[in-house]
Design a protein around this motif. Structure first.
Motif, short mmCIF file in Angstrom:
data_model
loop_
_atom_site.label_atom_id
_atom_site.label_comp_id
_atom_site.label_asym_id
_atom_site.label_seq_id
_atom_site.Cartn_x
_atom_site.Cartn_y
_atom_site.Cartn_z
N VAL A 131 46.62 38.45 39.34
CA VAL A 131 45.49 36.72 38.91
C VAL A 131 45.96 35.77 39.67
N PHE A 132 47.55 35.66 39.72
CA PHE A 132 48.05 34.84 40.84
C PHE A 132 47.97 34.18 41.95
N ALA A 133 47.20 35.57 42.69
CA ALA A 133 46.22 35.35 43.88
C ALA A 133 44.95 35.54 43.80
N GLY A 134 44.46 36.11 42.86
CA GLY A 134 42.78 35.96 42.30
C GLY A 134 43.05 34.36 42.37
N MET A 135 43.97 33.60 41.95
CA MET A 135 43.06 32.36 41.52
C MET A 135 43.17 30.95 42.99
N MET B 181 39.71 41.28 54.46
CA MET B 181 38.09 40.52 55.17
C MET B 181 37.40 40.07 53.59
N VAL B 182 37.16 41.42 53.05
CA VAL B 182 36.72 40.57 52.17
C VAL B 182 37.60 39.42 51.20
N VAL B 183 38.28 39.46 51.21
CA VAL B 183 39.36 38.52 50.59
C VAL B 183 39.19 37.31 51.41
N LEU B 184 39.32 37.74 52.08
CA LEU B 184 39.69 35.64 53.45
C LEU B 184 38.23 35.32 52.66
#
Lengths: 841, 115
Positions: free
Chosen positions: A212-216, A660-663
């Motif tokens: 959750v931290f990283a998604g935020m 890459m998708v997260v970027l």
């Protein structure tokens, strides 16, 4: 289950595993990329910044101890409170919780390292070098002085003409990069590198919290990245995004900053809550009560925290009903926090709490954080906030939730997990003293501030008159602050006397904990990678530690001769492929140093040296990247239990694709913030839009040509991808190369057409907020175009060097994803800039 | 396990929060535009346009969330522990979002729009 590798393993095989993971000796040690060392460096640096920002706090409290004090000037005081806040939030809090993740997550999931070890090393060094240089601005009187949230117009070119504000804006640039790099790493690591069998319902709560931290971070940081870029453009080139007289709006900054700023505090708190959820079950020897509810609470806090930001702006004149939505959301977010608190209390009630040092810090956290939560619900009430906004009541509130909610769990975590890193545990006696001094000192320092605030003392004042009755309260707060310092000093003594980091894996499972980070091991993490069937595998799976250490589980060796871990499917953690990982790397460290140098030189307007450093940084990154994408360099590997896995993966299931998708989600969030900026400025300043102001839009021919060029370039890349799939032999790669080579100038032409279209229509970015935001959109398109071009040419170069073909194509896929995103973003930008003003008239 | 089925599973589990987010964005943007562009005084069937829009959005969102919650609570074909976990999570997420959506909609009954 039968063990995957039941026969005894050879000692030569084990020696090879250890050799492959060994840290470099001598000076080259600083090129280390292993998460254990990078994690420790990271945590150490974060603690250093905590100490430095704490000293700033002691200086502030000394100034405020008595009324009308003259220990320092107001100018110095302004720099102190700005730096205290900025360093604590950006250089301590987020890096500290990220660092704990870098250190703990692979171990907790029985992965040998994070999926992109050099990326976390890069993030660390950029943070270390950049953060240190940023802090040193204090010694030159160049520290930012506009508050940690740096509101324009105070911080714009008219009222802050010096370099101070630029230090903040560019100074936190590399911290933003570090946080994003860390977030990408953590998301991919949590979802794709777990122990086989660790399905989502068995994921440690700390992993959920970090996910959750990283998604935020992915959705919140982009807003502040954009805001800092816009304010720097305004300061350096006078593009009036925030200048009301020219159709900009200072409130735009506030919206962008707080859209980041509120999730930021949950970004800081949720990992700490995750750590508490690991400590409490161990200390009560009972599984966490309400696991599903706690997962709900973590994700719920993450989502709801994005709906609160205007509660920092209750006094700005925004309409009452609008304020009420945020007031309601600010109350609603207390529900998930409450769920977690009750889950911890229930777990303590269900078991028997051993009053160890970590447990004391957890109890201290519960007491302090709950008080902070209560005052939080108080300030969520709009009329109440109108009374206490900008007073010490708010200072009390946020220190209760931040120190209570993050610092106390962090100290508890240090005492709890120290045995995994150090050959000696920390001292129980010194730990009790640290806790006592911190707990009493904190409450003595900050509880009176509730009353100081209610009695009217504003924030950020360097002194106050004697007759207002604030003097005793301030003196007590100062005494408390020094008591906190004493507690920290005791902790430092404990560290110096007892903390001995050893790559050999710590001093054992002293707490009898149940999770995988407590398995015996070394820098290679564990001798073999276990299969798990429970949330507390060490409690429920008999002989697990012995069997893992004897190499009876998966991958007890280094079959490709390099560093490896197992990639597993995201929901059920079925083994998919073996991930080949790099070892120590010089270009990584150098690119981080030159990235930091670029930002710092730009801050002091040494533009040419800055550009040189940027070029070198990019060259270092390309050197680093050149050793990625090894291809199917080794036949499939037998990991045991009858499972044979490939050592390379392309397409949507590869960890590289996911990164890459997260970027691209980050990129999309930056663009979304820019679209918001455009629409917000139109809402508040329609008089500078073309219809009202008479300034001309370029004719529709320009965006039509631009759109066609964009689509052609995407088609070229798509054709290149298809031809790569069916390519056979070296000659078969020429269609792909030619398509890529043609797509590059077409994409550049599209960007050029958009820029020239506006220029020849007479629009100039300094004239109005409208013009500034249009050029910002064009500029972002240009930036993405340039990046796509570099990636395209790099891909071409790899193919010409024989490092890319139909089977070895991860590099091409990354370029393709980024390229199509660039085209999509540019098309949306064209539609917004050229169609929207024509539609609304 | 392909990427798409992960994305789909995760997105369905979090569908409650996504509906909350869309509802929140809609009510905030609609109210902000109504006040900034001064069309909040328009009445429809004797009700102000803003309370009407917010009320309708809240009813639609809350209704969808209640439906998702009830459907996911029904015993379903949970093939694996993680599938069962995600199904339960879907219901919990929808339930919490229901509370948050209703709570956000309530001020419209009590607070003047643009003052």
């Amino acid at each position: 289950m039968t063990l995957p590798n039941p026969k005894p393993r050879s000692s030569e095989e084990f020696e090879q595993l250890k050799a492959v993971w060994r840290a470099p000796k001598g000076f080259s040690f600083i090129t280390v990329v292993n998460n254990t060392y990078v994690g420790l460096f990271y945590i150490g640096t974060a603690v250093l910044f905590f100490l430095l920002a704490g000293v700033l706090a002691l200086m502030m409290r000394s100034q405020l101890a008595v009324p009308e004090n003259d220990l320092m000037s107001e100018a110095t005081y302004n720099q102190l409170f700005t730096m205290h806040g900025t360093v604590m939030m950006f250089l301590f809090a987020v890096p500290a919780v990220e660092a704990m993740g870098v250190y703990l997550l692979p171990n907790m999931q029985a992965a040998r390292d994070l999926p992109f070890p050099r990326l976390s090393a890069y993030a660390f060094w950029a943070y270390f070098i950049g953060g240190t240089a940023f802090f040193c601005s204090l010694f030159f009187g160049l520290a930012p002085d506009g508050g940690w949230f740096m509101y324009p117009p105070l911080t714009s070119y008219e009222y802050s003409p010096g370099h101070n504000a630029d230090f903040w804006l560019l100074g936190i640039g590399f911290i933003e990069i570090s946080a994003i790099a860390g977030a990408i790493e953590i998301i991919v690591g949590i979802l794709l590198t777990r122990a086989p069998g660790m399905s989502l319902d068995k994921l440690p709560i700390y992993s959920w919290a970090m996910l959750v931290f990283a998604g935020m971070i992915v959705f919140a940081f982009p807003a502040v990245i954009l805001a800092t870029a816009l304010l720097e453009l305004e300061r350096a080139f006078h593009w009036p995004f925030f200048v009301a007289e020219k159709g900009g709006d200072p409130l735009l900054w506030q919206h962008l900053f707080w859209f980041f700023g509120h999730p930021e505090v949950y970004i800081i708190f949720l990992p700490a809550a995750g750590m508490v959820s690991m400590i409490v079950p161990t200390m009560t020897r009972t599984p966490l009560v309400g696991y599903r509810l706690v997962v709900l609470a973590l994700i719920g806090s993450g989502f709801f925290s994005f709906g609160l930001w205007v509660h920092h702006m209750f006094t700005t004149g925004i309409p009452q009903l609008s304020l009420s939505f945020f007031s309601a959301a600010s109350m609603a977010v207390a529900i998930p926090s409450g769920i977690q608190v009750f889950a911890w209390i229930a777990t303590i009630a269900a078991g028997r709490l051993r009053l160890t040092v970590p447990a004391l810090f957890v109890l201290g956290f519960l007491f302090i954080f709950v008080i902070g939560g209560l005052t939080g619900v108080m300030v969520a009430m709009v009329p109440f906030d109108w009374q206490v906004h900008d007073t010490y009541f708010v200072v009390a509130h946020f220190h209760y939730v931040l120190i209570g909610g993050m610092v106390f769990p962090l100290f508890g975590a240090f005492y709890y997990w120290a045995p995994t890193a150090s050959s000696k545990p920390l001292s129980k006696r010194l730990g009790y003293w640290t806790f006592g001094l911190l707990f009493v000192g904190f409450n003595v320092a900050f509880f009176p501030m509730h009353f100081t605030g209610l009695m009217g003392m504003p924030r950020r004042v360097y002194t106050y008159p004697a007759e207002l009755g604030w003097d005793w309260l301030n003196l007590v707060s100062t005494a408390g602050a020094f008591m906190i310092a004493a507690g920290v000093a005791v902790f430092l003594v404990d560290l110096a006397r007892n903390f001995r980091p050893s790559g050999a894996g710590g001093c054992g499972n002293l707490w009898d904990a149940g999770t995988l980070e407590w398995l015996p091991g070394g820098l290679y993490n564990t001798h073999s990678i276990p299969f798990v069937t429970s949330r507390e595998p060490l409690w429920d799976q008999p002989n697990l530690a012995e069997d893992v250490d004897a190499g009876h589980y998966y991958l007890p060796n280094a079959p490709t001769g390099g560093r490896e871990t197992i990639v597993t499917s995201p929901i059920d953690a079925r083994p998919l492929y073996v991930l080949q990982m790099p070892g120590p790397s010089w270009p990584t460290l150098l690119s981080a140093a030159f990235t930091a140098a670029f930002f710092l030189l730009l801050t002091v307007k040494l533009v040419l040296p800055a550009l040189v450093c940027a070029v070198i940084a990019i060259a270092m990154v390309i050197w680093w990247l050149w050793t990625t994408d090894p291809g199917p360099s080794h036949p499939p590997v037998d990991i045991g239990g009858g499972i044979t896995l490939p050592v390379y993966q392309t397409g949507p299931m590869s960890h590289s694709w996911w990164a890459m998708v997260v970027l691209l989600l980050v990129a999309g969030s930056i663009f979304f913030s820019l679209v918001f900026s455009y629409l917000f400025l139109w809402t508040v300043s329609p008089d500078v839009w073309p219809a009202a102001s008479g300034s001309s839009l370029p004719s529709l021919a320009w965006p039509l040509i631009g759109a066609m060029l964009l689509l052609f370039s995407s088609a070229g890349v798509a054709f290149a991808g298809r031809s790569l799939r069916s390519a056979s032999g070296r000659r078969g790669l020429w269609p792909m190369r030619i398509a890529l080579l043609l797509a590059v100038p077409i994409l550049i032409a599209a960007s050029g057409a958009e820029l020239y279209g506006h220029w020849q229509a007479g629009l100039r970015p300094t004239t109005s907020g409208y013009a500034a935001v249009v050029y910002a959109i064009v500029g972002l398109q240009g930036l993405f175009t340039a990046t796509s071009v570099i990636m395209g040419l790099y891909t071409l170069a790899r193919s010409l060097c024989g490092l890319l073909d139909g089977r070895r194509r991860v590099t091409f896929d990354n370029t393709m994803l980024f390229w199509h995103y660039t085209v999509g973003q540019s098309l949306v930008g064209l539609a917004l800039v050229h169609l929207f003003p024509r539609l609304v008239g | 396990m392909t990427e798409r089925s992960f994305n789909l599973s995760f997105a369905s589990a979090l569908s409650g929060f996504l509906i909350w987010a869309v509802h929140f964005l809609f009510v905030y943007i609609f109210t902000a535009l109504a006040c900034a562009r001064r069309f909040a005084d328009i009445g429809v069937f004797g009700v102000g346009i803003v309370p009407l829009a917010v009320g309708l959005a809240t009813i639609v969102a809350a209704g969808s969330l209640a439906a998702i919650c009830l459907v996911s609570l029904r015993p379903g074909p949970a093939k694996t522990p993680s599938a069962h976990f995600l199904r339960r999570l879907t219901a919990l997420v929808a339930g919490l979002s229901f509370v948050a959506v209703v709570w956000a909609g309530v001020p419209t009954l009590m607070v003047p729009v643009c003052r």
